[in-house]
Design an enzyme around this catalytic site. Sequence first.
Site, PDB file in Angstrom:
ATOM      1  N   ASN A  88      49.135  25.287  37.232  1.00  0.00           N
ATOM      2  CA  ASN A  88      50.378  26.005  37.495  1.00  0.00           C
ATOM      3  C   ASN A  88      50.447  26.321  38.983  1.00  0.00           C
ATOM      4  O   ASN A  88      49.469  26.785  39.569  1.00  0.00           O
ATOM      5  CB  ASN A  88      50.414  27.297  36.676  1.00  0.00           C
ATOM      6  CG  ASN A  88      50.457  27.025  35.189  1.00  0.00           C
ATOM      7  OD1 ASN A  88      51.168  26.131  34.738  1.00  0.00           O
ATOM      8  ND2 ASN A  88      49.691  27.781  34.420  1.00  0.00           N
ATOM      9  N   HIS A 101      43.350  26.289  40.597  1.00  0.00           N
ATOM     10  CA  HIS A 101      42.547  26.063  39.390  1.00  0.00           C
ATOM     11  C   HIS A 101      43.226  25.035  38.515  1.00  0.00           C
ATOM     12  O   HIS A 101      44.446  24.927  38.485  1.00  0.00           O
ATOM     13  CB  HIS A 101      42.303  27.365  38.619  1.00  0.00           C
ATOM     14  CG  HIS A 101      43.543  28.149  38.290  1.00  0.00           C
ATOM     15  ND1 HIS A 101      44.182  28.937  39.219  1.00  0.00           N
ATOM     16  CD2 HIS A 101      44.248  28.267  37.141  1.00  0.00           C
ATOM     17  CE1 HIS A 101      45.233  29.510  38.655  1.00  0.00           C
ATOM     18  NE2 HIS A 101      45.308  29.114  37.389  1.00  0.00           N
TER      19      HIS A 101
HETATM   20  P1  AMP Z   1      47.400  30.713  35.697  1.00  0.00           P
HETATM   21  O1  AMP Z   1      48.325  31.564  34.869  1.00  0.00           O
HETATM   22  O2  AMP Z   1      47.713  29.267  35.637  1.00  0.00           O
HETATM   23  O3  AMP Z   1      47.315  31.244  37.115  1.00  0.00           O
HETATM   24  O4  AMP Z   1      45.976  30.835  35.036  1.00  0.00           O
HETATM   25  C1  AMP Z   1      45.105  31.870  35.297  1.00  0.00           C
HETATM   26  C2  AMP Z   1      44.153  31.917  34.145  1.00  0.00           C
HETATM   27  O5  AMP Z   1      43.052  32.716  34.502  1.00  0.00           O
HETATM   28  C3  AMP Z   1      44.726  32.521  32.857  1.00  0.00           C
HETATM   29  O6  AMP Z   1      44.671  31.555  31.820  1.00  0.00           O
HETATM   30  C4  AMP Z   1      43.825  33.711  32.587  1.00  0.00           C
HETATM   31  O7  AMP Z   1      43.571  33.923  31.217  1.00  0.00           O
HETATM   32  C5  AMP Z   1      42.575  33.344  33.349  1.00  0.00           C
HETATM   33  N1  AMP Z   1      41.745  34.448  33.771  1.00  0.00           N
HETATM   34  C6  AMP Z   1      42.126  35.558  34.450  1.00  0.00           C
HETATM   35  N2  AMP Z   1      41.078  36.357  34.684  1.00  0.00           N
HETATM   36  C7  AMP Z   1      39.993  35.729  34.157  1.00  0.00           C
HETATM   37  C8  AMP Z   1      38.611  36.044  34.070  1.00  0.00           C
HETATM   38  N3  AMP Z   1      38.110  37.181  34.592  1.00  0.00           N
HETATM   39  N4  AMP Z   1      37.783  35.182  33.435  1.00  0.00           N
HETATM   40  C9  AMP Z   1      38.272  34.040  32.906  1.00  0.00           C
HETATM   41  N5  AMP Z   1      39.560  33.680  32.960  1.00  0.00           N
HETATM   42  C10 AMP Z   1      40.417  34.517  33.569  1.00  0.00           C
END
Ligand code: AMP
Length: 115
Positions: A88, A101
Amino acid sequence: MFITDCIFCKIIKGEIPSKKAYEDDKILAFYDINPQAPVHVLVIPKAHIPSVDAINEENCGIVSHIFTKIPQIAKENKLDGGYRVISNCGDNACQSVKHLHFHILGGKQLSENMA
Ligand code: AMP
């Protein structure tokens, strides 16, 4: 290299715990805290890059490195039936963490909908 208030930089530094799926000197893969599929892994560069929109000729090598490791991570997570890779980028795509990511999603038949 690290951004102080970036959650993923804190995960890389070990200040926030994560369940690791893969790590080397350049990248880290860990399981998403809020999985959207039976297998949901995030793959990130250790050097802070805000998003796909910030990839350029100088830093693009990390992207090919990530994509050479994604098949290995998929295999280790038994995603033999296929998987989806998503990044995203920006507000309209609902990017919530501003550190590049790639989501690896799999472990079930995924929806045809992508947007
Ligand atoms: P996005 O919405 O594409 O920016 O994805 C960010 C992702 O990071 C989401 O799917 C969240 O669930 C994940 N996320 C946020 N904080 C953490 C964390 N501490 N450990 C693992 N995943 C996380």
